[in-house]
Design an enzyme around this catalytic site. Sequence first.
Site, PDB file in Angstrom:
ATOM      1  N   ASN A 121       9.998   6.986  -5.763  1.00 16.27           N
ATOM      2  CA  ASN A 121       8.645   6.440  -5.730  1.00 16.27           C
ATOM      3  C   ASN A 121       7.727   7.471  -5.067  1.00 16.27           C
ATOM      4  O   ASN A 121       7.926   7.820  -3.902  1.00 16.27           O
ATOM      5  CB  ASN A 121       8.678   5.118  -4.952  1.00 16.27           C
ATOM      6  CG  ASN A 121       7.314   4.466  -4.884  1.00 16.27           C
ATOM      7  OD1 ASN A 121       6.318   5.136  -4.651  1.00 16.27           O
ATOM      8  ND2 ASN A 121       7.260   3.164  -5.069  1.00 16.27           N
ATOM      9  N   HIS A 175       3.360   7.666  -2.067  1.00 18.32           N
ATOM     10  CA  HIS A 175       2.778   8.139  -0.811  1.00 18.32           C
ATOM     11  C   HIS A 175       2.335   9.594  -0.844  1.00 18.32           C
ATOM     12  O   HIS A 175       1.655  10.057   0.068  1.00 18.32           O
ATOM     13  CB  HIS A 175       3.700   7.807   0.356  1.00 18.32           C
ATOM     14  CG  HIS A 175       3.769   6.315   0.535  1.00 18.32           C
ATOM     15  ND1 HIS A 175       2.643   5.537   0.662  1.00 18.32           N
ATOM     16  CD2 HIS A 175       4.809   5.449   0.526  1.00 18.32           C
ATOM     17  CE1 HIS A 175       2.994   4.262   0.742  1.00 18.32           C
ATOM     18  NE2 HIS A 175       4.299   4.190   0.659  1.00 18.32           N
ATOM     19  N   HIS A 234       3.518   2.635  -8.212  1.00 15.81           N
ATOM     20  CA  HIS A 234       2.940   1.294  -8.098  1.00 15.81           C
ATOM     21  C   HIS A 234       1.437   1.426  -8.275  1.00 15.81           C
ATOM     22  O   HIS A 234       0.750   1.992  -7.431  1.00 15.81           O
ATOM     23  CB  HIS A 234       3.289   0.725  -6.712  1.00 15.81           C
ATOM     24  CG  HIS A 234       2.847  -0.691  -6.506  1.00 15.81           C
ATOM     25  ND1 HIS A 234       3.175  -1.401  -5.374  1.00 15.81           N
ATOM     26  CD2 HIS A 234       2.108  -1.541  -7.272  1.00 15.81           C
ATOM     27  CE1 HIS A 234       2.655  -2.628  -5.462  1.00 15.81           C
ATOM     28  NE2 HIS A 234       1.996  -2.724  -6.594  1.00 15.81           N
ATOM     29  N   ARG A 258      -1.618  -0.253  -7.853  1.00 12.03           N
ATOM     30  CA  ARG A 258      -2.080  -1.463  -7.165  1.00 12.03           C
ATOM     31  C   ARG A 258      -3.464  -1.845  -7.635  1.00 12.03           C
ATOM     32  O   ARG A 258      -4.258  -1.010  -8.055  1.00 12.03           O
ATOM     33  CB  ARG A 258      -2.095  -1.238  -5.642  1.00 12.03           C
ATOM     34  CG  ARG A 258      -0.721  -0.984  -5.042  1.00 12.03           C
ATOM     35  CD  ARG A 258      -0.820  -0.917  -3.529  1.00 12.03           C
ATOM     36  NE  ARG A 258      -0.957  -2.231  -2.964  1.00 12.03           N
ATOM     37  CZ  ARG A 258       0.018  -2.910  -2.346  1.00 12.03           C
ATOM     38  NH1 ARG A 258       1.211  -2.365  -2.217  1.00 12.03           N
ATOM     39  NH2 ARG A 258      -0.192  -4.106  -1.868  1.00 12.03           N
ATOM     40  N   ARG A 271      -5.164   1.942  -4.142  1.00  7.67           N
ATOM     41  CA  ARG A 271      -5.177   2.656  -2.850  1.00  7.67           C
ATOM     42  C   ARG A 271      -4.420   3.976  -2.899  1.00  7.67           C
ATOM     43  O   ARG A 271      -4.653   4.848  -2.090  1.00  7.67           O
ATOM     44  CB  ARG A 271      -4.650   1.768  -1.724  1.00  7.67           C
ATOM     45  CG  ARG A 271      -3.174   1.482  -1.811  1.00  7.67           C
ATOM     46  CD  ARG A 271      -2.677   0.773  -0.576  1.00  7.67           C
ATOM     47  NE  ARG A 271      -3.102  -0.610  -0.524  1.00  7.67           N
ATOM     48  CZ  ARG A 271      -2.467  -1.553   0.176  1.00  7.67           C
ATOM     49  NH1 ARG A 271      -1.408  -1.235   0.888  1.00  7.67           N
ATOM     50  NH2 ARG A 271      -2.871  -2.790   0.175  1.00  7.67           N
ATOM     51  N   GLU A 312       5.544  -0.164 -11.236  1.00  7.57           N
ATOM     52  CA  GLU A 312       5.488  -1.394 -10.429  1.00  7.57           C
ATOM     53  C   GLU A 312       4.079  -1.938 -10.537  1.00  7.57           C
ATOM     54  O   GLU A 312       3.103  -1.186 -10.391  1.00  7.57           O
ATOM     55  CB  GLU A 312       5.775  -1.083  -8.955  1.00  7.57           C
ATOM     56  CG  GLU A 312       7.185  -0.666  -8.673  1.00  7.57           C
ATOM     57  CD  GLU A 312       7.360  -0.288  -7.200  1.00  7.57           C
ATOM     58  OE1 GLU A 312       6.405  -0.417  -6.419  1.00  7.57           O
ATOM     59  OE2 GLU A 312       8.446   0.152  -6.854  1.00  7.57           O
ATOM     60  N   THR A 371       4.637  -3.666  -0.061  1.00 10.96           N
ATOM     61  CA  THR A 371       5.085  -4.925  -0.661  1.00 10.96           C
ATOM     62  C   THR A 371       5.952  -5.678   0.342  1.00 10.96           C
ATOM     63  O   THR A 371       7.031  -5.222   0.696  1.00 10.96           O
ATOM     64  CB  THR A 371       5.895  -4.641  -1.950  1.00 10.96           C
ATOM     65  OG1 THR A 371       5.212  -3.621  -2.678  1.00 10.96           O
ATOM     66  CG2 THR A 371       6.018  -5.876  -2.805  1.00 10.96           C
ATOM     67  N   GLU A 430      15.319  -6.281  -9.035  1.00 13.61           N
ATOM     68  CA  GLU A 430      15.445  -5.308  -7.951  1.00 13.61           C
ATOM     69  C   GLU A 430      15.486  -6.106  -6.655  1.00 13.61           C
ATOM     70  O   GLU A 430      14.549  -6.853  -6.349  1.00 13.61           O
ATOM     71  CB  GLU A 430      14.261  -4.339  -7.952  1.00 13.61           C
ATOM     72  CG  GLU A 430      14.369  -3.326  -6.811  1.00 13.61           C
ATOM     73  CD  GLU A 430      13.283  -2.261  -6.825  1.00 13.61           C
ATOM     74  OE1 GLU A 430      12.740  -1.942  -7.908  1.00 13.61           O
ATOM     75  OE2 GLU A 430      12.977  -1.743  -5.734  1.00 13.61           O
ATOM     76  N   HIS A 446      13.460  -0.669  -1.013  1.00 14.15           N
ATOM     77  CA  HIS A 446      12.491  -0.969   0.043  1.00 14.15           C
ATOM     78  C   HIS A 446      13.080  -0.693   1.422  1.00 14.15           C
ATOM     79  O   HIS A 446      14.031  -1.333   1.828  1.00 14.15           O
ATOM     80  CB  HIS A 446      11.969  -2.408   0.006  1.00 14.15           C
ATOM     81  CG  HIS A 446      10.610  -2.490   0.635  1.00 14.15           C
ATOM     82  ND1 HIS A 446       9.442  -2.401  -0.079  1.00 14.15           N
ATOM     83  CD2 HIS A 446      10.242  -2.553   1.925  1.00 14.15           C
ATOM     84  CE1 HIS A 446       8.423  -2.443   0.743  1.00 14.15           C
ATOM     85  NE2 HIS A 446       8.878  -2.526   1.967  1.00 14.15           N
TER      86      HIS A 446
HETATM   87  N1  PXP Z   1      10.811  -1.007  -4.757  1.00 15.47           N
HETATM   88  C1  PXP Z   1       9.664  -1.717  -4.776  1.00 15.47           C
HETATM   89  C2  PXP Z   1       9.555  -2.852  -5.741  1.00 15.47           C
HETATM   90  C3  PXP Z   1       8.581  -1.399  -3.930  1.00 15.47           C
HETATM   91  O1  PXP Z   1       7.454  -2.127  -3.967  1.00 15.47           O
HETATM   92  C4  PXP Z   1       8.717  -0.292  -3.066  1.00 15.47           C
HETATM   93  C5  PXP Z   1       7.585   0.098  -2.175  1.00 15.47           C
HETATM   94  O2  PXP Z   1       6.501   0.485  -2.943  1.00 15.47           O
HETATM   95  C6  PXP Z   1       9.916   0.439  -3.100  1.00 15.47           C
HETATM   96  C7  PXP Z   1      10.954   0.043  -3.934  1.00 15.47           C
HETATM   97  C8  PXP Z   1      10.129   1.640  -2.250  1.00 15.47           C
HETATM   98  O3  PXP Z   1      10.122   1.286  -0.913  1.00 15.47           O
HETATM   99  P1  PXP Z   1      10.083   2.422   0.186  1.00 15.47           P
HETATM  100  O4  PXP Z   1       8.794   3.163  -0.003  1.00 15.47           O
HETATM  101  O5  PXP Z   1      10.149   1.672   1.459  1.00 15.47           O
HETATM  102  O6  PXP Z   1      11.266   3.316  -0.060  1.00 15.47           O
END
Ligand code: PXP
Length: 245
Positions: free
Chosen positions: A11, A14, A47, A49, A53, A74, A105, A155, A195
């Site tokens: 992901n 960030h 994601h 959003r 953001r 996402e 999330t 998930e 997550h």
């Molecule tokens: N899976 C989902 C559905 C999420 O919303 C997120 C956070 O955006 C992640 C995985 C990844 O989480 P993390 O950034 O804490 O690794």
Amino acid sequence: MDTDRVTLGINVDHVATLRQARGTRYPDPVAAAVLAELGGADQITIHLREDRRHIQERDLRIMRETVQTRVNLEMAATKEMAKIAYEFKPDMVTLVPEKREELTTEGGLDVALSRDTIKEHVRFLQDGDIKVSLFVDPDIDQIRAAHKVNADAVELHTGAYCDARSEPVRKTERARLVDAAKTCSKIGLYVYAGHGLNLNNVAEVAAIREITEFNIGHSIVANAVFVGMTQAVREMKQAILDARR
Ligand code: PXP
């Protein structure tokens, strides 16, 4: 379901968070996706959003053309997002709950509560040849509901496990993940997880063989600040593969 194979979705949200903080063109999450794939990412997760953001539609559009592996989008289960998914056709959509004021999330989707609406979204996306995964807490009722709405996968939200501050809580949370993963496997749902996972806590979750894919973002982007994206992905992939042996 081939439980010997385990894949890693990275992901890159960030990287976009850092860009949006200053309204610059850098760092570019598209470049991060290329480097993540070089490090062994099997999928790029973003994601989009409602408040935009971090990830922008521009990122999704370009990644759709440049990502060599798979794009997992996402998004919230809204009409606006369903339209965007149809326009860009990611390989998979992961439906997530979304609250404007949240940092990230915070909980899983309440599929049991909004079964009809979610079922409609799942069908609409699948009709467009997009696989659908539902982000849910490791809760058997939610998993049964996900099965009833014909999702392709779930998930499992690993946040409660990752945030556990004591050994007994951590054990309980891991047991919930194991039960949930086994239930999915029994009823024929693909099971993924994500997550809050980082290099220190991923092993015990990665050892759950029913879970065939992980989506990890924040800790990898954080590690990439010091070691670079490609190396950060390599380290996480190795940690997952080691836990699997
Ligand atoms: N899976 C989902 C559905 C999420 O919303 C997120 C956070 O955006 C992640 C995985 C990844 O989480 P993390 O950034 O804490 O690794």
